[in-house]
Motif scaffolding. Structure first.
Motif, PDB file in Angstrom:
ATOM      1  N   THR A   1     -10.583 -10.146   6.311  1.00  0.00           N
ATOM      2  CA  THR A   1     -11.101  -9.709   4.958  1.00  0.00           C
ATOM      3  C   THR A   1     -10.016 -10.269   4.086  1.00  0.00           C
ATOM      4  O   THR A   1     -10.193 -11.072   3.650  1.00  0.00           O
ATOM      5  CB  THR A   1     -10.780  -8.638   4.369  1.00  0.00           C
ATOM      6  OG1 THR A   1     -11.672  -7.617   5.457  1.00  0.00           O
ATOM      7  CG2 THR A   1     -11.410  -7.816   3.091  1.00  0.00           C
TER       8      THR A   1
ATOM      9  N   TRP B   1     -10.281 -13.032   1.038  1.00  0.00           N
ATOM     10  CA  TRP B   1      -9.837 -13.176  -0.242  1.00  0.00           C
ATOM     11  C   TRP B   1      -8.838 -14.367  -0.531  1.00  0.00           C
ATOM     12  O   TRP B   1      -8.688 -14.794  -1.645  1.00  0.00           O
ATOM     13  CB  TRP B   1      -9.472 -11.723  -0.826  1.00  0.00           C
ATOM     14  CG  TRP B   1     -10.438 -10.775  -1.065  1.00  0.00           C
ATOM     15  CD1 TRP B   1     -10.768  -9.833  -0.328  1.00  0.00           C
ATOM     16  CD2 TRP B   1     -10.792 -10.786  -2.166  1.00  0.00           C
ATOM     17  NE1 TRP B   1     -11.936  -9.388  -0.722  1.00  0.00           N
ATOM     18  CE2 TRP B   1     -11.453  -9.913  -2.096  1.00  0.00           C
ATOM     19  CE3 TRP B   1     -10.850 -12.047  -3.139  1.00  0.00           C
ATOM     20  CZ2 TRP B   1     -12.485  -9.725  -3.186  1.00  0.00           C
ATOM     21  CZ3 TRP B   1     -11.971 -11.608  -4.411  1.00  0.00           C
ATOM     22  CH2 TRP B   1     -12.566 -10.593  -3.761  1.00  0.00           C
TER      23      TRP B   1
ATOM     24  N   ASN C   1      -6.867  -5.883   9.462  1.00  0.00           N
ATOM     25  CA  ASN C   1      -7.369  -6.689   8.121  1.00  0.00           C
ATOM     26  C   ASN C   1      -7.326  -8.030   7.962  1.00  0.00           C
ATOM     27  O   ASN C   1      -7.720  -8.701   6.574  1.00  0.00           O
ATOM     28  CB  ASN C   1      -7.449  -5.500   6.759  1.00  0.00           C
ATOM     29  CG  ASN C   1      -8.056  -4.444   7.103  1.00  0.00           C
ATOM     30  OD1 ASN C   1      -9.525  -4.324   6.716  1.00  0.00           O
ATOM     31  ND2 ASN C   1      -7.477  -3.441   6.948  1.00  0.00           N
TER      32      ASN C   1
ATOM     33  N   ILE D   1       0.858  -1.366  -0.028  1.00  0.00           N
ATOM     34  CA  ILE D   1       0.025   0.060   0.221  1.00  0.00           C
ATOM     35  C   ILE D   1       0.778   1.254  -0.217  1.00  0.00           C
ATOM     36  O   ILE D   1       0.301   2.384  -0.372  1.00  0.00           O
ATOM     37  CB  ILE D   1      -0.982  -0.060   1.126  1.00  0.00           C
ATOM     38  CG1 ILE D   1      -1.997   0.882   1.189  1.00  0.00           C
ATOM     39  CG2 ILE D   1      -0.178   0.226   2.707  1.00  0.00           C
ATOM     40  CD1 ILE D   1      -3.083   0.932   2.196  1.00  0.00           C
TER      41      ILE D   1
ATOM     42  N   PRO E   1      -9.703  -8.006  -5.322  1.00  0.00           N
ATOM     43  CA  PRO E   1     -10.514  -7.963  -5.697  1.00  0.00           C
ATOM     44  C   PRO E   1     -10.149  -7.925  -8.019  1.00  0.00           C
ATOM     45  O   PRO E   1     -10.572  -8.708  -8.813  1.00  0.00           O
ATOM     46  CB  PRO E   1     -11.196  -7.292  -5.429  1.00  0.00           C
ATOM     47  CG  PRO E   1     -11.041  -7.186  -4.176  1.00  0.00           C
ATOM     48  CD  PRO E   1      -9.701  -6.819  -4.368  1.00  0.00           C
ATOM     49  N   GLN E   2      -9.393  -7.118  -7.811  1.00  0.00           N
ATOM     50  CA  GLN E   2      -9.022  -6.993  -9.107  1.00  0.00           C
ATOM     51  C   GLN E   2      -7.851  -8.319  -8.965  1.00  0.00           C
ATOM     52  O   GLN E   2      -8.249  -8.746 -10.596  1.00  0.00           O
ATOM     53  CB  GLN E   2      -7.303  -6.341  -9.420  1.00  0.00           C
ATOM     54  CG  GLN E   2      -8.005  -4.425  -8.603  1.00  0.00           C
ATOM     55  CD  GLN E   2      -7.473  -3.243  -8.709  1.00  0.00           C
ATOM     56  OE1 GLN E   2      -6.275  -3.839  -9.295  1.00  0.00           O
ATOM     57  NE2 GLN E   2      -7.155  -2.252  -8.373  1.00  0.00           N
TER      58      GLN E   2
ATOM     59  N   GLY F   1      -1.239  -0.290  -4.119  1.00  0.00           N
ATOM     60  CA  GLY F   1      -3.103   0.128  -3.518  1.00  0.00           C
ATOM     61  C   GLY F   1      -2.785  -0.394  -3.013  1.00  0.00           C
ATOM     62  O   GLY F   1      -1.665  -2.067  -2.425  1.00  0.00           O
ATOM     63  N   SER F   2      -3.696  -0.715  -1.472  1.00  0.00           N
ATOM     64  CA  SER F   2      -4.566  -1.263  -0.721  1.00  0.00           C
ATOM     65  C   SER F   2      -5.177  -3.076  -1.430  1.00  0.00           C
ATOM     66  O   SER F   2      -5.262  -2.978  -2.174  1.00  0.00           O
ATOM     67  CB  SER F   2      -6.016  -0.037  -0.477  1.00  0.00           C
ATOM     68  OG  SER F   2      -6.672  -0.981   0.498  1.00  0.00           O
TER      69      SER F   2
ATOM     70  N   ASN G   1     -10.180 -10.750 -10.664  1.00  0.00           N
ATOM     71  CA  ASN G   1     -10.750 -10.617 -11.993  1.00  0.00           C
ATOM     72  C   ASN G   1      -9.965 -10.716 -12.787  1.00  0.00           C
ATOM     73  O   ASN G   1     -10.546 -10.795 -13.790  1.00  0.00           O
ATOM     74  CB  ASN G   1     -11.220  -8.791 -12.147  1.00  0.00           C
ATOM     75  CG  ASN G   1     -12.711  -8.405 -10.989  1.00  0.00           C
ATOM     76  OD1 ASN G   1     -13.459  -9.257 -10.703  1.00  0.00           O
ATOM     77  ND2 ASN G   1     -12.466  -6.999 -10.700  1.00  0.00           N
TER      78      ASN G   1
ATOM     79  N   LEU H   1      -7.059  -4.386   0.231  1.00  0.00           N
ATOM     80  CA  LEU H   1      -8.590  -4.303  -0.178  1.00  0.00           C
ATOM     81  C   LEU H   1      -8.632  -3.852  -1.121  1.00  0.00           C
ATOM     82  O   LEU H   1      -9.766  -4.536  -2.125  1.00  0.00           O
ATOM     83  CB  LEU H   1      -9.478  -3.673   1.295  1.00  0.00           C
ATOM     84  CG  LEU H   1      -8.899  -3.425   2.557  1.00  0.00           C
ATOM     85  CD1 LEU H   1      -9.731  -2.743   3.063  1.00  0.00           C
ATOM     86  CD2 LEU H   1      -9.031  -5.145   2.948  1.00  0.00           C
ATOM     87  N   GLU H   2      -8.087  -3.758  -2.744  1.00  0.00           N
ATOM     88  CA  GLU H   2      -8.962  -2.478  -3.569  1.00  0.00           C
ATOM     89  C   GLU H   2      -7.951  -4.092  -4.647  1.00  0.00           C
ATOM     90  O   GLU H   2      -8.219  -4.225  -5.760  1.00  0.00           O
ATOM     91  CB  GLU H   2      -8.174  -1.406  -3.960  1.00  0.00           C
ATOM     92  CG  GLU H   2      -8.706  -0.889  -3.122  1.00  0.00           C
ATOM     93  CD  GLU H   2      -8.810   0.656  -3.371  1.00  0.00           C
ATOM     94  OE1 GLU H   2      -7.818   0.882  -4.136  1.00  0.00           O
ATOM     95  OE2 GLU H   2      -9.160   1.700  -2.596  1.00  0.00           O
ATOM     96  N   THR H   3      -6.887  -3.983  -4.130  1.00  0.00           N
ATOM     97  CA  THR H   3      -5.807  -5.231  -5.702  1.00  0.00           C
ATOM     98  C   THR H   3      -6.415  -6.387  -4.994  1.00  0.00           C
ATOM     99  O   THR H   3      -6.513  -7.414  -6.722  1.00  0.00           O
ATOM    100  CB  THR H   3      -4.227  -5.035  -5.167  1.00  0.00           C
ATOM    101  OG1 THR H   3      -4.257  -5.558  -4.085  1.00  0.00           O
ATOM    102  CG2 THR H   3      -3.952  -3.632  -5.667  1.00  0.00           C
TER     103      THR H   3
END
Length: 224
Positions: free
Chosen positions: A147, A151, A144, A90, A123-124, A116-117, A127, A119-121
């Motif tokens: 979470t 993931w 965290n 991050i 999910p990327q 990046g966080s 995908n 928590l955002e990367t």
């Protein structure tokens, strides 16, 4: 025993069993020079990570929490030929230092440092269908962890090894009434693992140059 004794014993084993390694030593030195916090895994812990990668026969690794890339290099060195490692960080400064350390280790084509966080990367990554990973190392902010664990399970397959660092919290993990977000995060993570029947694992307490702590080792797809 005292912290000094733990440190002395830890150094005895690392100096006896781990040969001098300019690449890893320079990674630590660069991290210190850049003002990064001194929270990298110890040499003995780094070697353990490398051996776990080798035992699993990992070709794909996900690391959550890069810092200066010290543990990243240990992990990558254990991978089978043709392997890849994605590490999430991050902090831009930490990621920059890690990339420099990775480059000095000659591993730019093997290690992908993503800024990046998590928590955002994370999910990327899902995908992009980057998983499943053979080994996932979680060593980021402790609140965290639940979470990150969720993931990790989504990005795993039967046989994936998940390693989570710093779960003992100097013994504070046993305090059910703790208001410490890190302790609460670890306890929630342990509760989540205990509630599942598709994962098997344990926690190992450790002492050494990093003080008193410990790590969880979990295997996906193993009934308890």
């Amino acid at each position: 025993m005292t912290d000094d004794q733990w440190t002395e014993v830890d150094r005895y084993f690392s100096e006896s069993l781990l040969p001098s390694d300019p690449i890893l030593e320079s990674a630590l030195e660069a991290s210190i020079a850049a003002g990064l916090p001194s929270i990298s895994v110890s040499p003995n812990q780094g070697k353990l990570l490398q051996m776990l990668v080798q035992l699993v026969g990992a070709r794909s690794i996900l690391e959550i929490g890069t810092l200066g890339g010290y543990s990243t290099i240990w992990l990558a060195r254990g991978m089978r030929a043709g392997g890849r490692l994605i590490t999430l960080e991050i902090d831009p400064k930490h990621a920059d230092v890690a990339r420099q350390n990775v480059a000095r280790a000659g591993m730019e084509r093997v290690i992908d440092v993503r800024l990046g966080s998590a928590l955002e990367t994370l999910p990327q990554l899902a995908n992009e269908r980057s998983g499943p990973f053979d080994l996932i190392f979680i060593d980021a902010d402790k609140p965290n962890i639940p979470t990150y664990f969720e993931w990790a399970m989504k990005l795993s397959q039967a046989g994936t090894l998940i390693v989570v660092d710093n779960v003992v919290r100097e013994g504070a993990v046993v305090d059910a009434d703790s208001s410490d977000p890190s302790v609460r995060g670890v306890r929630r993570f342990i509760e989540m693992v205990a509630a599942r029947r598709d994962i098997s694992g344990t926690v190992i307490q450790t002492v050494g140059i990093k003080g008193y702590d410990g790590f969880a080792i979990l295997r996906v797809g193993s009934a308890r």
